[in-house]
Design a protein around this motif. Structure first.
Motif, short mmCIF file in Angstrom:
data_model
loop_
_atom_site.label_atom_id
_atom_site.label_comp_id
_atom_site.label_asym_id
_atom_site.label_seq_id
_atom_site.Cartn_x
_atom_site.Cartn_y
_atom_site.Cartn_z
N UNK A 156 0.85 -1.20 0.00
CA UNK A 156 0.00 0.00 0.00
C UNK A 156 0.88 1.25 0.00
N UNK A 157 1.93 1.24 0.79
CA UNK A 157 2.84 2.40 0.84
C UNK A 157 3.52 2.63 -0.51
N UNK A 158 3.76 1.53 -1.23
CA UNK A 158 4.36 1.64 -2.57
C UNK A 158 3.31 1.94 -3.65
N UNK A 159 2.02 1.97 -3.21
CA UNK A 159 0.90 2.22 -4.12
C UNK A 159 0.81 1.14 -5.20
N UNK A 160 0.99 -0.09 -4.78
CA UNK A 160 0.87 -1.22 -5.70
C UNK A 160 -0.57 -1.72 -5.66
N UNK A 161 -1.41 -1.13 -6.46
CA UNK A 161 -2.84 -1.46 -6.45
C UNK A 161 -3.14 -2.52 -7.51
N UNK A 162 -2.66 -3.73 -7.26
CA UNK A 162 -2.84 -4.79 -8.24
C UNK A 162 -3.43 -6.04 -7.58
N UNK A 163 -3.59 -7.09 -8.40
CA UNK A 163 -4.18 -8.33 -7.92
C UNK A 163 -3.32 -9.00 -6.85
N UNK A 164 -2.02 -8.86 -6.95
CA UNK A 164 -1.13 -9.47 -5.96
C UNK A 164 -1.42 -8.93 -4.56
N UNK A 165 -1.60 -7.61 -4.46
CA UNK A 165 -1.89 -7.00 -3.16
C UNK A 165 -3.23 -7.49 -2.62
N UNK A 166 -4.21 -7.63 -3.51
CA UNK A 166 -5.52 -8.14 -3.08
C UNK A 166 -5.41 -9.58 -2.59
N UNK A 192 -4.10 8.67 -0.48
CA UNK A 192 -4.16 8.09 -1.83
C UNK A 192 -5.05 8.94 -2.73
N UNK A 193 -6.20 9.35 -2.21
CA UNK A 193 -7.14 10.16 -2.99
C UNK A 193 -6.52 11.50 -3.37
N UNK A 194 -5.78 12.10 -2.44
CA UNK A 194 -5.12 13.37 -2.73
C UNK A 194 -4.04 13.20 -3.80
N UNK A 195 -3.30 12.10 -3.71
CA UNK A 195 -2.21 11.86 -4.65
C UNK A 195 -2.68 11.65 -6.09
N UNK A 196 -3.88 11.08 -6.26
CA UNK A 196 -4.36 10.80 -7.62
C UNK A 196 -5.29 11.89 -8.15
N UNK A 197 -5.36 12.99 -7.42
CA UNK A 197 -6.30 14.06 -7.80
C UNK A 197 -6.05 14.58 -9.21
N UNK A 198 -4.79 14.63 -9.63
CA UNK A 198 -4.45 15.15 -10.95
C UNK A 198 -4.23 14.05 -11.98
N UNK A 212 -5.23 10.93 -14.65
CA UNK A 212 -6.33 10.72 -15.60
C UNK A 212 -7.46 9.94 -14.95
N UNK A 213 -8.66 10.08 -15.49
CA UNK A 213 -9.83 9.48 -14.88
C UNK A 213 -9.74 7.96 -14.81
N UNK A 214 -9.12 7.31 -15.82
CA UNK A 214 -9.02 5.86 -15.78
C UNK A 214 -8.14 5.39 -14.61
N UNK A 215 -7.08 6.15 -14.31
CA UNK A 215 -6.22 5.83 -13.18
C UNK A 215 -6.97 6.02 -11.86
N UNK A 216 -7.74 7.07 -11.79
CA UNK A 216 -8.53 7.32 -10.58
C UNK A 216 -9.51 6.18 -10.33
N UNK A 217 -10.16 5.73 -11.39
CA UNK A 217 -11.14 4.66 -11.24
C UNK A 217 -10.49 3.33 -10.87
N UNK A 218 -9.29 3.08 -11.37
CA UNK A 218 -8.56 1.87 -10.99
C UNK A 218 -8.25 1.89 -9.50
N UNK A 219 -7.78 3.03 -9.02
CA UNK A 219 -7.47 3.17 -7.58
C UNK A 219 -8.73 3.05 -6.73
N UNK A 220 -9.81 3.68 -7.21
CA UNK A 220 -11.08 3.62 -6.47
C UNK A 220 -11.58 2.18 -6.40
N UNK A 221 -11.50 1.46 -7.52
CA UNK A 221 -11.95 0.07 -7.54
C UNK A 221 -11.12 -0.79 -6.59
N UNK A 222 -9.82 -0.54 -6.55
CA UNK A 222 -8.94 -1.28 -5.63
C UNK A 222 -9.34 -1.02 -4.18
N UNK A 223 -9.52 0.24 -3.83
CA UNK A 223 -9.88 0.59 -2.45
C UNK A 223 -11.25 0.02 -2.08
#
Length: 239
Positions: free
Chosen positions: A18-28, A61-67, A69-80
């Motif tokens: 999470x600290x490395x912002x690895x929002x992938x299937x491995x983390x899940x 995390x939300x603050x970091x992805x504020x800028x 692209x929308x697809x990246x934001x949605x990927x992060x949101x889906x992970x969370x």
């Protein structure tokens, strides 16, 4: 003991991901392995610790992805959303689902593929009512109706129109249930406040009465002593 050590190692690894912002299937999958612990008592503690950790990390995390692209934001949101669902934090999960749908709604003009369907809003409203978030569920129902009516205006085939009418009826039923539950909560809150105030008043009155009784008894006791002393004095004088 070995199992507890292994779980702690997995938790440490998950936190580092999470600290490395690895929002992938491995983390899940790591999180799923952590929550597969056989010890019920340790699992409750683990869930609580993970919930606290993710709640502290998600705002950053939300603050970091504020800028981003929308697809990246949605990927992060889906992970969370998936993470909060796994650890049993319904409030955070539903809040993020709502924010993700609102984000898609705002981006529909430039990204038509992100359009939110009335069914998605309806499903979210159902889950919010199940978990007791009636106020937000009421707003979500409004969004579902707006989405459905917009689709209805664009495509008014007879068969689909009848399906839409049924959907509108169902969404309005959810909205009525949310409003009714909100009213019930308000009544319960007022009743609880009234009972609390009444209990305080009765306790205060009892204390005042008790003090008054004590003072009255003390007064009668002192009066009795004075009368007894007076009679003794009269008796001594007569002798």
């Amino acid at each position: 003991m070995a199992d507890a050590t292994h779980v702690n190692q997995q938790i440490t690894f998950f936190r580092s991901q999470i600290h490395k912002r690895s929002f992938d299937e491995e983390t899940v999958r790591i999180l799923e392995l952590i929550l597969a612990s056989k010890s019920v008592e340790s699992l409750i503690g683990v869930r609580s610790a993970l919930k606290q950790f993710m709640r502290s990390e998600s705002p950053s995390i939300v603050r970091e992805i504020a800028e981003e692209p929308v697809d990246r934001k949605l990927i992060c949101a889906d992970f969370l959303i998936r993470v909060f669902a796994l650890i049993g934090d319904a409030e955070s999960c539903l809040a993020l689902r709502y924010e993700a749908l609102v984000m898609r709604e705002h981006k529909t003009a430039t990204h038509p593929g992100l359009q939110v369907s009335s069914k998605e809003w309806q499903t979210l409203a159902e889950h919010m009512i199940e978990k007791g978030f009636y106020s937000v569920a009421n707003k979500v129902c409004d969004k579902a109706l707006i989405s459905l009516k917009a689709y209805q205006a664009a495509d008014s085939k007879a068969e689909e129109f009848l399906q839409d009418v049924h959907a509108i009826k169902k969404i309005k039923g959810l909205k009525d249930a949310a409003v009714l539950s909100m009213s019930s909560q308000s009544v319960q809150a007022k009743a609880a406040e009234y009972l609390k105030q009444k209990t305080v008043e009765e306790s205060t009155q009892h204390t005042i009465t008790s003090i008054g009784t004590q003072f009255s008894g003390s007064s009668r006791f002192r009066s009795g002593i004075r009368k007894r002393n007076f009679h003794r004095l009269k008796h001594s004088q007569s002798l």
